[in-house]
Design a protein around this motif. Sequence first.
Motif, PDB file in Angstrom:
ATOM      1  N   ASP A 192      24.981 -63.160  14.800  1.00  0.00           N
ATOM      2  CA  ASP A 192      25.029 -62.771  13.441  1.00  0.00           C
ATOM      3  C   ASP A 192      23.701 -61.961  13.853  1.00  0.00           C
ATOM      4  O   ASP A 192      24.381 -60.614  12.457  1.00  0.00           O
ATOM      5  N   VAL A 265      32.956 -60.757  13.327  1.00  0.00           N
ATOM      6  CA  VAL A 265      32.744 -59.886  12.461  1.00  0.00           C
ATOM      7  C   VAL A 265      33.871 -59.085  11.506  1.00  0.00           C
ATOM      8  O   VAL A 265      35.668 -59.512  12.631  1.00  0.00           O
ATOM      9  N   LYS A 286      29.181 -53.937  12.501  1.00  0.00           N
ATOM     10  CA  LYS A 286      30.764 -53.793  12.105  1.00  0.00           C
ATOM     11  C   LYS A 286      30.662 -52.331  11.885  1.00  0.00           C
ATOM     12  O   LYS A 286      32.008 -51.529  11.441  1.00  0.00           O
TER      13      LYS A 286
END
Length: 397
Positions: A192, A265, A286
């Motif tokens: 992550d 995501v 992102k």
Amino acid sequence: MSERFDTLFSGMSEETAMSTLLIAPSELSNPGLKYLAATRLGACTSSASLKRLLEAGANTSEDLFERITRRKALEALGRRKDPQALPVLMAALSASDEPTVVNAADALARIGASLNEENQASLLAALDGPDNQKRAVIQAFTRLGLPDKGDVIRALENHDNPLVSGAANAHAVQVACNLDSLEPLIAQLDDDNAGRRRAAVIDLGDAGRIEALDALIRCPVSMPLRAKSAFQIAKTAGGSIAPEAIGLLEQLLQDDPKDLKLSGVVNPGPAAEAIRNGLQHRDEAKQYAAAKALMDCPRTEQLAQIDSLQRDLGSDYGVHYLLASCIGLMGLHERSEQVRDALAETAPQYAKSRVAAAWSCLRLGLEDQRPLLEDLSRTNPWQPLQWSCTQVLAGMA
């Protein structure tokens, strides 16, 4: 400092850079010019400039600006790749300043010269430091192909900091030929934390195993970082690209967000503000999720959002790149001029946009860009751009 950014310092002549390194920081209106000068000399080739860098790299002053200048000089010596720098770099390994040791270890790896037993012992002793220093030293051992005498590096394969354990596992794969150590590196591509994903990409490049290439190219970190490691992996002993890697390299360089592993995501949705915020996020996952959301919008919205993004954020390197890519991926012939502009952009910070534009030229059939593509395929020094143009021209044939 990447060689692609040398033009940013081209306004400072070699003579000015050499003389600036001799001036005490207190005598300069801008003391930062000293370390800019050291960076500038990394792109020079004269013996006089090398001598000046060696002097700066050996300077043990505790003055902050002199310390930063020393770090930059060591980095520049690595770029110069002259074995005459070895004594200065070896001495820097015992510095109490972590960035100095990191830059010295990295420079040793870049020079690639053989190290005798005494020098190897000095490099190994530099493991006794902060984690970033440990990582740099292990990377030097891996890139120089040095064995792990006494299993000191092996003992760090399960270190609690993945930046250390990752480098140690890369050494195990590349130097000790332990393929089991690939598994934790590939697993880290799904972390992550963006920084840990980036580190895993670098470590897999050092590991150099083509078995990891498919997973590496789908990791949502910056395309240039993935490309650097991917070409490192794909390169054969003879210097050519392994045939089985060609398709994967093409997929990487076309960089379709839909090919990336974005399952963890959150999709920002079609709202323009959410897409805009995502494209500017510091985490590349992102950014890619936002680009994917843009690609899922109706065509009229795609055009409107691209126009708005280009107007307000066109100078943002990341946004500029993703727009140049998405225009081709979405087949937006109406915005072909934007692709032409991106391909012609020579500022070094937009180099990756030229890669995206090259592939968009193929998708949009921009045959008028052949002369520029041919020139870039012959003369551009950055392999991802040069190779992309070659492949695009083959696709246009």
